[in-house]
Design an enzyme around this catalytic site. Sequence first.
Site, PDB file in Angstrom:
ATOM      1  N   TYR A 158      -1.144 -35.461  32.534  1.00  0.00           N
ATOM      2  CA  TYR A 158      -0.408 -36.089  31.433  1.00  0.00           C
ATOM      3  C   TYR A 158       0.713 -36.990  31.960  1.00  0.00           C
ATOM      4  O   TYR A 158       1.100 -37.962  31.313  1.00  0.00           O
ATOM      5  CB  TYR A 158       0.137 -35.002  30.508  1.00  0.00           C
ATOM      6  CG  TYR A 158       0.321 -35.450  29.074  1.00  0.00           C
ATOM      7  CD1 TYR A 158      -0.698 -36.102  28.382  1.00  0.00           C
ATOM      8  CD2 TYR A 158       1.514 -35.212  28.403  1.00  0.00           C
ATOM      9  CE1 TYR A 158      -0.530 -36.501  27.071  1.00  0.00           C
ATOM     10  CE2 TYR A 158       1.691 -35.602  27.090  1.00  0.00           C
ATOM     11  CZ  TYR A 158       0.668 -36.252  26.433  1.00  0.00           C
ATOM     12  OH  TYR A 158       0.838 -36.645  25.141  1.00  0.00           O
ATOM     13  N   LYS A 165       6.855 -38.191  25.950  1.00  0.00           N
ATOM     14  CA  LYS A 165       6.913 -37.185  24.871  1.00  0.00           C
ATOM     15  C   LYS A 165       8.246 -36.437  24.905  1.00  0.00           C
ATOM     16  O   LYS A 165       8.779 -36.052  23.861  1.00  0.00           O
ATOM     17  CB  LYS A 165       5.743 -36.199  24.981  1.00  0.00           C
ATOM     18  CG  LYS A 165       4.400 -36.795  24.565  1.00  0.00           C
ATOM     19  CD  LYS A 165       4.408 -37.291  23.141  1.00  0.00           C
ATOM     20  CE  LYS A 165       3.026 -37.701  22.649  1.00  0.00           C
ATOM     21  NZ  LYS A 165       3.074 -38.432  21.383  1.00  0.00           N
TER      22      LYS A 165
END
Length: 259
Positions: A158, A165
Amino acid sequence: MGLLEGKRILVAGVTMDSSIGFAVAKVAQEQGAEVLISNFGRALSITKRIAKRLPVEPPVLDLDVTNQEHLDGLADAVREHFGADATLDGVVHSIAFGNPETLLGGKFLDGPWEDVAQAVQVSAYSLKSLAMATKPILAPGAGIVGLTFDATVAWPAYDWMGVAKAALESTNRYLARYLGPEGIRVNLVSAGPLRTIAAKAIPGFEQLDAMWSDRSPLGWDNTDQEPTAKAVCALLSDFFPATTGEIVHVDGGYHAMGA
Ligand code: NAP
């Protein structure tokens, strides 16, 4: 009577019927809301086709959250469809982008700043941009809801999207602080891995997929966007009047397990 009866909701970030935003628009309509959806650029024509698959075909707006002209014109574009005095009761931010070639799938140590800056702008700063663009037409008690992927830990693959995020989760808290006095609630839903276009574009994301259903006490279906959509709609509804700056996990319980 539906949970969102009489409410008007903008869902930003719908491309395919696999998009989380599509599932949110569907559940919102089923719960009585009038819905507008948006996407941008070349994919707009796909969104217009996909919109026909919703229970009621919604208007589709062209909204690039990095384009100031689009943001400046958003309130008028909403009023064009809902009426001159119309207000919005809910705004859904279902938007993220990080260059998979340079930022994701093990590229963390080499990710160039220009691409990181783009990922943070599109995926985090845009929650603030969207909130401010719609603020003039938000009804008292309105809710803004975004989508995150748990940014409290480092995941395989990720990479810089995880950093974006983390910025989104912090932006959520600051927006809650600044917009709360005006009666506007801002919250996130932290979803488990779902097989959408954005997820499929992340090289190595299937590693997360694979372990999720084993470790989640409730199990996890990575093809079912509905539980996530229902949580978004619940947060938009009048059933969370005193909740803001929150992150609700819809992940089968994965985040709460140590192993
Ligand atoms: P998706 O269908 O690809 O939705 C992402 C949307 O963001 C697309 O409609 C995309 O448009 C749009 N977008 C990208 N750049 C934009 C810009 N500059 N302006 C306006 N829209 C832009 O994927 P999704 O998985 O449903 O993602 C929705 C949200 O859920 C994202 O915030 C994502 O990080 C989050 N989330 C996803 C998962 C998962 O496993 N799928 C898990 C947790 C959280 P184009 O398609 O035209 O680029």
